[in-house]
Enzyme design. Structure first.
Site, mmCIF file in Angstrom:
data_model
loop_
_atom_site.group_PDB
_atom_site.id
_atom_site.type_symbol
_atom_site.label_atom_id
_atom_site.label_comp_id
_atom_site.label_asym_id
_atom_site.label_seq_id
_atom_site.Cartn_x
_atom_site.Cartn_y
_atom_site.Cartn_z
ATOM 1 N N CYS A 260 0.837 -1.190 0.000
ATOM 2 C CA CYS A 260 0.000 0.000 0.000
ATOM 3 C C CYS A 260 0.883 1.255 0.000
ATOM 4 O O CYS A 260 1.926 1.291 0.643
ATOM 5 C CB CYS A 260 -0.937 0.103 1.191
ATOM 6 S SG CYS A 260 -2.081 -1.261 1.322
ATOM 7 N N ARG B 235 3.845 -0.283 -4.860
ATOM 8 C CA ARG B 235 3.609 -0.837 -3.532
ATOM 9 C C ARG B 235 2.313 -1.636 -3.440
ATOM 10 O O ARG B 235 2.046 -2.304 -2.441
ATOM 11 C CB ARG B 235 3.558 0.293 -2.491
ATOM 12 C CG ARG B 235 4.818 1.113 -2.429
ATOM 13 C CD ARG B 235 4.663 2.244 -1.445
ATOM 14 N NE ARG B 235 4.548 1.748 -0.094
ATOM 15 C CZ ARG B 235 5.563 1.524 0.721
ATOM 16 N NH1 ARG B 235 6.782 1.771 0.323
ATOM 17 N NH2 ARG B 235 5.372 1.063 1.929
ATOM 18 N N TRP C 60 -2.755 -2.769 -1.608
ATOM 19 C CA TRP C 60 -2.430 -4.184 -1.776
ATOM 20 C C TRP C 60 -3.217 -4.878 -0.666
ATOM 21 O O TRP C 60 -2.900 -4.735 0.519
ATOM 22 C CB TRP C 60 -0.931 -4.406 -1.601
ATOM 23 C CG TRP C 60 -0.494 -5.800 -1.892
ATOM 24 C CD1 TRP C 60 -0.128 -6.319 -3.112
ATOM 25 C CD2 TRP C 60 -0.350 -6.881 -0.958
ATOM 26 N NE1 TRP C 60 0.219 -7.639 -2.985
ATOM 27 C CE2 TRP C 60 0.093 -8.019 -1.680
ATOM 28 C CE3 TRP C 60 -0.567 -7.009 0.410
ATOM 29 C CZ2 TRP C 60 0.320 -9.244 -1.079
ATOM 30 C CZ3 TRP C 60 -0.336 -8.247 1.013
ATOM 31 C CH2 TRP C 60 0.110 -9.341 0.262
ATOM 32 N N ASN D 226 -1.408 2.219 5.638
ATOM 33 C CA ASN D 226 -0.523 1.173 5.137
ATOM 34 C C ASN D 226 -0.060 0.368 6.341
ATOM 35 O O ASN D 226 0.493 0.944 7.285
ATOM 36 C CB ASN D 226 0.668 1.828 4.418
ATOM 37 C CG ASN D 226 1.839 0.885 4.206
ATOM 38 O OD1 ASN D 226 2.987 1.289 4.249
ATOM 39 N ND2 ASN D 226 1.556 -0.369 3.976
ATOM 40 N N GLY D 227 -0.314 -0.946 6.322
ATOM 41 C CA GLY D 227 0.081 -1.779 7.452
ATOM 42 C C GLY D 227 -1.046 -2.724 7.812
ATOM 43 O O GLY D 227 -1.971 -2.939 7.022
ATOM 44 N N GLU E 52 17.363 -17.444 -8.447
ATOM 45 C CA GLU E 52 16.955 -16.085 -8.790
ATOM 46 C C GLU E 52 16.360 -16.034 -10.206
ATOM 47 O O GLU E 52 15.357 -15.359 -10.437
ATOM 48 C CB GLU E 52 18.161 -15.137 -8.642
ATOM 49 C CG GLU E 52 17.954 -13.704 -9.053
ATOM 50 C CD GLU E 52 16.817 -12.982 -8.327
ATOM 51 O OE1 GLU E 52 16.258 -13.517 -7.352
ATOM 52 O OE2 GLU E 52 16.460 -11.884 -8.776
ATOM 53 N N HIS F 228 18.223 -36.402 -8.168
ATOM 54 C CA HIS F 228 17.582 -36.906 -6.940
ATOM 55 C C HIS F 228 16.090 -36.596 -6.925
ATOM 56 O O HIS F 228 15.461 -36.590 -5.875
ATOM 57 C CB HIS F 228 18.263 -36.304 -5.706
ATOM 58 C CG HIS F 228 19.700 -36.688 -5.595
ATOM 59 N ND1 HIS F 228 20.109 -37.953 -5.279
ATOM 60 C CD2 HIS F 228 20.831 -35.974 -5.822
ATOM 61 C CE1 HIS F 228 21.432 -38.015 -5.278
ATOM 62 N NE2 HIS F 228 21.896 -36.811 -5.621
#
Ligand code: M6R
Length: 614
Positions: A2, A27, A75, A101-102, A487, A510
């Site tokens: 957010c 964000r 978000w 935000n949080g 990556e 494996h």
């Protein structure tokens, strides 16, 4: 997660807020909204599911007047992304609006208590509870808005950066933070507030980074005032930003990700500048020099990070162990923080984070410090929460990374970790001058080598058409390049939504070898190093089972050229810096495959750049 932005001043707030939201969209981008105080003191709130551009369309025929407002790009954590759950949220009377935000962890308890007092809720969010609580305190006690915010925040368990406005205080914006970032921009007769400095930089370079438990009181025509949630006056510590607007634009590239991939010759130059001289083997990292004794006497090091930063950490482990001969462990910050680790003042924790705001990494640091460990940070964002929570550190200085997929930050992190290992090795006498000179020489050459490697772009663009509709990919690498395989796979999956797995090449037999068939391509990272022969066998094992192979090889490698389906040639480089060079074709491959699939590479679904929630 957010992004929040706020403005109070002499200009129309709406365009500033919208532009700010665009800058913060990395964000979170599942819904967006804005609250504006009209010149008549009326509060207009517009919000919608979708991206900031959807909000702009929604606002086209609306009254967007006013020189004070707050805005949000979301978000989702609590409640699905829809119009109602979008921020700003507002109080029962409609007088107070808030963006957040949080995560408010005790929102259920608070909600139940408020419901007992007759409050009803429109959304499923944790945030609405906070705005209702502020109004409840203000109405039931008759206190000021500032005191109501302060008292409400004392009830909250969790993380927040908030901005609040109120029709009864039409010339005030209140901001506050705890564990989520908030920056105040101090202009000439105007004040900005945002989750990071990107919405602010084109208006002022004077900023104040709010600390945890601080509340910023921004009143029109008055100097910025800071108090703590306990009502103690706080310091207004104005810093000067070193960021330019150009760094935040696409600069002619179609996407931030591509711009950031192509920026790497310059970002690596910036990263090593002033730290490695034009000649010789010396590495100067002030974060190490200033705490020489700590680093000399460290018993072991523990690297904590998430995602791409964790992959950089795996490379860092090899580098530090190899060069400085100190035992190193690498932990996912999210696991480490709950693992009751055995730590004390002889240990050094290295926290790696591009954003400097990742909640799990921040929590791991706090725990490590409580145990007495010394914490060294490797961050990109200057002034970020992690940079401020560590005992010392080194910035990677690659400039703002906006594409959600980390590219230039990864190469910057690995470059800093290489310099860090060299600095430690020299300090502890575990590397001789000649070897150190070879590594510093290789680092000096990195910008030119990256530039050369970027010439693969056209080849990779063409090659990507062959793999657009594949459903699975395997990435293999060994030694320093096992993390490169992880990556590469992460890059592909996060932006193209193709399932991809990274493996140490020798582990393939494996288990993962069972997956190999004509439908499953394998990317093999096979530069000319000590493992070359062994990795040739791995390629043959894939080919024998009908799989196709894209191999990243050292220029002139005829052995692999004969057996692989496609080769991507990189320049000859020492093993130690090869992960930086091989990451270039892997970034480009992910980018082009995703573009061919029609994916939004800068804003992949479900992701956000900065993960400030657990
Ligand atoms: O800002 P940080 O480096 O702490 O972020 C960690 C991860 O969230 C981040 O690397 C993420 O995995 C990226 N999307 C990878 O491209």
């Amino acid at each position: 997660m957010c992004g929040i932005v706020g403005y109070i001043g002499h200009r129309p707030a709406y365009p500033i807020l919208i532009k700010g939201l665009h800058r913060l969209e990395y964000r979170g981008y599942d819904s967006a909204g804005v609250a504006l105080m009209t010149p008549e003191g009326k509060l207009n709130i517009y919000k919608t599911r979708g991206k900031v551009e959807d909000l702009e369309r929604f606002c086209e025929s609306k009254d967007v007047t006013g020189t004070l407002g707050i805005a949000h790009t979301r978000w989702a954590t609590h409640g699905e992304p829809n119009d109602i759950n979008a921020h700003p949220h507002y109080s029962a009377s409609g007088k107070i609006a808030l963006v957040h935000n949080g995560t408010i962890e005790n929102y259920n308890v608070l909600k139940e208590a408020l419901e007992m007092h007759g409050c009803t809720f429109k959304s499923e969010t944790d945030t609405e509870v906070l705005v209702q609580l502020i109004e409840y305190i203000k109405e039931s006690t008759g206190c000021t808005l500032v005191d109501a915010v302060r008292e409400a925040l004392k009830e909250v368990v969790g993380a927040y950066a908030i901005a609040v406005i109120d029709t009864e205080n039409p010339d005030t914006v209140i901001g506050a933070r705890k564990s989520s970032p908030l920056v105040i921009g101090v202009g000439d007769g105007e004040t900005f507030l945002a989750s990071d400095a990107t919405p602010i930089v084109e208006f002022t370079d004077k900023v104040v980074y709010l600390n945890d438990d601080e509340i910023a009181i921004i009143r029109r025509g008055e100097p910025l005032q800071i108090i703590t949630t306990d009502n103690v006056p706080g310091e207004v510590d104005i810093k000067t930003l070193k960021m330019s607007v150009e760094q935040l634009e696409k600069g002619g590239y179609p996407h931030f990700m591509l711009k950031e991939i192509f920026e790497q010759p310059r970002t690596i130059h910036d990263c090593i500048r002033g730290r490695i001289g034009n000649t010789g083997s010396e590495v100067t990292l002030s974060g190490v020099i200033e705490h020489k004794d700590k680093f000399m006497n460290a018993r072991r090091m523990i690297i904590v990070a998430c995602g791409t930063s964790w992959h950089a950490g795996l490379i860092g482990k090899r580098l530090i162990q190899e060069i400085a001969r100190i035992p190193v462990e690498v932990e996912y910050a999210s696991e480490f923080r709950y693992s009751n680790p055995i730590l004390d003042e002889r240990d050094i924790v290295i926290a790696i984070s591009q954003s400097g705001e990742t909640a799990d990494t921040l929590a791991a640091i706090q725990m490590a410090r409580k145990c007495g460990a010394f914490v060294y940070g490797v961050c990109n964002v200057v002034g970020s929460s992690i940079a401020r929570a560590t005992d010392s550190g080194t910035y990677i200085h690659v400039g703002p990374e906006i594409g959600v997929a980390s590219t230039k930050a990864f190469t910057g992190q690995v470059t800093v970790l290489t310099m860090f290992a060299l600095a430690l090795g020299t300090l502890r006498g575990t590397i001789d001058r000649e070897t150190a000179a070879k590594v510093t020489g290789a680092l000096r050459n990195l910008p030119a080598l990256i530039k050369q490697t970027l010439k693969l772009n056209d080849t990779i663009e063409k090659l990507s058409s062959t793999y657009t509709y594949v459903h699975n990919f395997l990435y293999l690498g060994r030694g320093y390049n096992y993390p490169s395989a992880l990556e590469g796979a992460l890059k592909l999956k996060e932006i193209s939504y193709i399932h991809a797995e990274g493996y140490p090449a020798a582990e393939m037999k494996h288990g993962p070898i069972a997956l190999i068939d004509r439908e499953m391509p394998t990317v093999v990272i096979a530069p000319n190093d000590g493992m070359h022969e062994k990795i040739v066998s791995n390629i043959q094992q894939v080919k024998a089972r009908g799989g196709s192979v894209i191999a990243v090889v050292t220029k002139g490698d005829t052995t692999i050229a004969e057996i692989a389906d496609h080769i991507l040639e990189i320049p000859e480089v020492p093993d130690i810096i090869s992960p930086i060079i091989v990451s270039i074709p892997l970034q480009l491959l992910a980018y082009h495959v995703a573009i061919k699939k029609g994916c939004n590479v800068d804003m992949p679904r479900n992701l956000a750049k900065s993960v400030t929630v657990e």
